[in-house]
Scaffold this active site. Structure first.
Site, PDB file in Angstrom:
ATOM      1  N   TYR A 163      -3.007  -0.331  10.184  1.00 24.42           N
ATOM      2  CA  TYR A 163      -2.799  -0.654   8.771  1.00 24.42           C
ATOM      3  C   TYR A 163      -1.431  -0.165   8.310  1.00 24.42           C
ATOM      4  CZ  TYR A 163      -3.814  -0.584   3.709  1.00 24.42           C
ATOM      5  OH  TYR A 163      -3.787  -0.763   2.356  1.00 24.42           O
ATOM      6  N   SER A 173       0.844  -1.190   0.000  1.00 25.26           N
ATOM      7  CA  SER A 173       0.000   0.000   0.000  1.00 25.26           C
ATOM      8  C   SER A 173       0.877   1.236   0.000  1.00 25.26           C
ATOM      9  CB  SER A 173      -0.905   0.019   1.237  1.00 25.26           C
ATOM     10  OG  SER A 173      -1.600   1.250   1.351  1.00 25.26           O
ATOM     11  N   LYS A 199       1.719  -2.369   6.913  1.00 24.97           N
ATOM     12  CA  LYS A 199       2.131  -2.181   5.526  1.00 24.97           C
ATOM     13  C   LYS A 199       3.569  -1.685   5.419  1.00 24.97           C
ATOM     14  CE  LYS A 199      -1.605  -3.523   3.387  1.00 24.97           C
ATOM     15  NZ  LYS A 199      -1.607  -4.694   2.483  1.00 24.97           N
TER      16      LYS A 199
END
Length: 360
Positions: free
Chosen positions: A203, A190, A207
């Protein structure tokens, strides 16, 4: 007075990053020269796609299926996997159901990840491409994120891919040693692994770990006949806002995330992203960033990290919802916005409820 100070700081940032523009342009030109045009190669290849039942995973399945590849689709929900197979047949993306193996699996369990790879080998004999796409998103202020959110993010967004790669790697290495045929590992990370996005810290943390691991893996495996491609998408219209978990002021968190993830021109379509990924893998690219905004943001973050952090701080202060001070805020999986929410968000939900949403 405060607005004047902010304006002066922004002007200073612009001045500091102006010189970086030349470097960015030069880098882009060099990448264009070094990368060669992708040649479609799909005939009888075996492609394993985790998170393959919906969203980007399903779009990749369609792209590789149309190129003649045999598919192994992995996900937690057997009903969604069955629906994915139905969609592939309906859209004539595959020749027959025999070309697809559906595996219900929880990849946070290393034994289940090994079983996935063993089933793929038993069915098709080898693996040409492993695409690690499964993931989750948790949105909300750090103050309202429980420790369990960070553990779940790491388990799903990082360790699930690690388990699957560890299981597949021996077969890939053995195949190259015995036949000279190369394999590919594709890690869907990402842009959140390139710079920190406020209110997405579980998140982001997972990532960042995934990007670093993927880049290092490319360096270690390139000369061993395995190409590792790190994919850093920006916002995509995958329906991820419907599957995301929200804490804090959940209604407001859903609103900003949903609008960002569904606006054309800001968020890319899964079809476009799948085409970009297909071409990058065929060309043996080490890394790609999807959407111009993500490409620019990643490079500014690399060249002017302090400026990017300052801008992120402004967004957090003036755009994103405030944290909730009450104790005991925990994620609500599959949270749906109450009826009092604006019609725009309800329209977005209805639209994506009609289509299979995507794991991040």
């Amino acid at each position: 007075m405060r607005i004047l100070i902010i304006a002066m700081k922004i002007s200073h940032i612009i001045a500091n990053t102006a010189q970086a523009t030349v470097g960015i342009a030069a880098t882009a030109a060099l990448c264009t020269i070094l990368s060669h045009k992708a040649k479609p190669r799909g005939e009888d290849r075996v492609v394993v796609i985790t998170g393959g039942s919906r969203g980007l995973g399903l779009a990749l399945a369609q792209r590789y299926g149309r190129a003649g590849a045999k598919l192994v689709l992995a996900a937690r929900n057997p009903e969604e996997l069955a629906s994915a197979l139905s969609i592939l047949l309906k859209r004539k993306a595959i020749r027959s159901a025999d070309d697809v193996l559906l595996v219900t699996v929880d990849l946070t369990d290393s034994a289940q990840a090994s079983n996935l790879i063993e089933q793929a080998i038993a069915r098709f004999g080898h693996i040409d491409i492993l695409i690690n796409n499964a993931g989750i998103i948790q949105a909300g202020p750090f103050e309202n994120q429980p420790l369990s959110a960070f553990r779940r993010a790491m388990d799903t967004n990082f360790f699930a891919a690690l388990h699957t790669i560890q299981a597949a790697l021996p077969y890939m290495l053995q195949r190259f040693a015995s036949t000279g045929k190369q394999s590919s590992i594709v890690n869907i990370t990402s842009i959140g692994g390139k710079f920190a996005v406020p209110h997405l810290l579980p998140y982001v943390a997972s990532k960042f770990a995934f990007v670093g691991f993927s880049e290092g893996l490319h360096a270690e495996l390139r000369h061993k006949g395995i190409r590792v491609t790190t994919v850093c998408p920006g916002l995509m219209r995958t329906g991820s806002h419907v599957q995301a978990e929200f804490v804090g002021d959940r209604q407001k968190e859903f609103r900003w995330f949903a609008l960002s993830a569904t606006t054309p021109g800001v968020a890319a379509s899964t079809r476009r992203a799948a085409n970009r990924i297909y071409s990058a893998v065929a060309a043996g690219r080490a890394e790609i960033t999807i959407t111009p905004q993500a490409w620019l943001a990643a490079r500014i973050a690399g060249l002017a990290p302090e400026a990017m952090q300052y801008l992120a701080g402004l967004a957090n202060e003036y755009v994103l919802p405030s944290s909730v001070s009450s104790i005991g805020n925990y994620p609500v999986i599959g949270f749906h916005v109450p009826h009092s929410t604006s019609g725009r968000v309800h329209k977005l939900q209805r639209m994506h409820n009609q289509q299979p949403p995507c794991e991040a």
